[in-house]
Design a protein around this motif. Structure first.
Motif, mmCIF file in Angstrom:
data_model
loop_
_atom_site.group_PDB
_atom_site.id
_atom_site.type_symbol
_atom_site.label_atom_id
_atom_site.label_comp_id
_atom_site.label_asym_id
_atom_site.label_seq_id
_atom_site.Cartn_x
_atom_site.Cartn_y
_atom_site.Cartn_z
ATOM 1 N N UNK A 1 0.810 -1.216 0.000
ATOM 2 C CA UNK A 1 0.000 0.000 0.000
ATOM 3 C C UNK A 1 0.848 1.273 0.000
ATOM 4 N N UNK A 2 2.127 1.147 0.307
ATOM 5 C CA UNK A 2 2.964 2.333 0.469
ATOM 6 C C UNK A 2 3.133 3.164 -0.807
ATOM 7 N N UNK A 3 3.200 2.550 -2.003
ATOM 8 C CA UNK A 3 3.315 3.394 -3.208
ATOM 9 C C UNK A 3 2.162 4.384 -3.360
ATOM 10 N N UNK A 4 1.007 4.105 -2.751
ATOM 11 C CA UNK A 4 -0.126 5.038 -2.804
ATOM 12 C C UNK A 4 0.198 6.343 -2.082
ATOM 13 N N UNK A 5 1.166 6.291 -1.146
ATOM 14 C CA UNK A 5 1.521 7.454 -0.340
ATOM 15 C C UNK A 5 2.825 8.100 -0.796
ATOM 16 N N UNK A 6 3.363 7.644 -1.918
ATOM 17 C CA UNK A 6 4.640 8.154 -2.417
ATOM 18 C C UNK A 6 4.558 9.668 -2.661
#
Length: 257
Positions: free
Chosen positions: A110-115
Motif C-alpha cells: 500500500x505504500x506506493x499510494x503514499x509516495x
C-alpha cells in the motif's frame, strides 16, 4: 523449489492442519517418500514436528509459529485491515520503517499510494514487493538472512540502525500480555528494539488474538508506542484495561472481501 523452502512449506502446512499423513505430503509436494522423510527428520530434530507412524503432527512451539509463510495465513483479513488503518500515520515525503512481520508486509504493497516515501526494512518479502515501485526510495537493512522470518537480522542489521532515522516505524510483535509486547526470538527482539530507538513515532499492529499470550523476550511496554492498532474483536474488558493503563489503543473494524 529449494529444499529449505520445501521444509518451510511442509512445516507451515502441518502447523495449519495439526497433523498430516506422509502419503498426503508426498502427493502435495510432488517428491518421493524418502525426501519427505528426510525433511520431516530435520524438522523433528529442530523440535518443530513430532514424527508418528505414517504421519507427522505439529508441536506447540513459538519458533514454529514464527515461520513467515505460516504467519501470512493467520488472521489475514484482520492484518490487512490493520495495514490499511496504519496509512493514516504516514505522510508523503516521510521516511517509513517497517519490520519483518507479516502485518507490516501487508502494508508494504500500500505504500506506493503514499509516495514519495523512503522505506527502510529488513523484510525480504517487503523488499521484493517494493523493488521498482514508483516514488519509493528503498533502503534494505543487511545482516544474516533467516529463512524462518524471511528477513535479515543479527549484528550487522542492528549496527546499521543507529545511523538511520525514520519519521515513523510500523511494526508488530508475537504476543502482548500485562501491558507488554513480546517476541519469541532474541535476535529479532534486538533488531525491533533498535528500530524503535531509530524512529520518531512508533506504531504497533497486533491482531486481537495475540493479546493475553506470551513469548520469551520482552520487546517494550505497550505505552512505549504512539498507537497500538488491533481488531474490534478484542474483548471489551481487555480494551478498557489497556486504555486505563495509558495504552493509546485504536480498535479497527476488520473488513471482509
Amino acid at each position: 523449489m529449494t529444499p529449505e523452502t520445501r521444509r518451510e512449506e511442509i512445516a507451515a502446512y502441518v502447523l495449519q492442519q495439526g497433523e498430516a499423513r506422509i502419503d498426503d505430503l508426498v502427493q502435495r509436494f510432488g517428491v518421493s517418500r524418502m525426501t519427505i522423510h528426510r525433511h520431516i527428520d530435520q524438522l523433528a530434530q529442530a523440535g518443530l514436528l513430532r514424527k508418528l507412524h505414517g504421519a507427522v503432527s505439529a508441536l506447540p512451539s513459538g519458533v514454529y509459529e514464527s515461520l513467515f509463510r505460516y504467519r501470512q495465513t493467520v488472521a489475514a483479513a484482520e492484518k490487512s485491515s490493520l495495514a490499511r488503518a496504519a496509512r493514516r500515520f504516514i505522510e508523503p515525503g516521510q521516511v517509513v520503517m517497517i519490520d519483518d512481520s507479516s502485518t507490516s508486509h501487508a502494508l508494504a504493497a500500500l505504500l506506493p499510494e503514499l509516495a514519495p516515501l523512503t522505506v527502510i526494512t529488513n523484510s525480504l518479502a517487503s523488499i521484493q514487493t517494493l523493488t521498482g515501485a514508483e516514488g519509493i526510495t528503498l533502503i534494505g537493512l543487511g545482516g544474516q538472512y533467516h529463512a524462518t522470518y524471511n528477513a535479515f537480522i543479527g549484528h550487522l542489521c542492528e549496527n546499521a540502525l543507529p545511523g538511520l532515522r525514520a519519521n515513523v516505524l510500523i511494526c508488530s510483535a508475537s504476543a502482548a500480555q500485562n501491558g507488554t509486547a513480546y517476541i519469541q526470538d532474541a535476535q529479532v527482539t534486538r533488531v525491533k528494539q533498535a528500530m524503535m530507538a531509530s524512529a520518531n513515532k512508533r506504531i504497533l499492529l497486533l491482531n486481537h488474538e495475540k493479546f493475553g499470550r506470551s513469548a520469551l523476550h520482552a520487546l517494550a511496554p505497550l505505552t512505549a508506542f504512539d498507537a497500538v492498532l488491533t481488531g474490534t474483536a478484542l474483548p471489551a474488558a481487555e480494551a478498557e484495561a489497556l486504555t486505563s493503563a495509558g495504552v493509546r489503543l485504536h480498535l479497527i473494524e476488520t473488513e471482509t472481501a
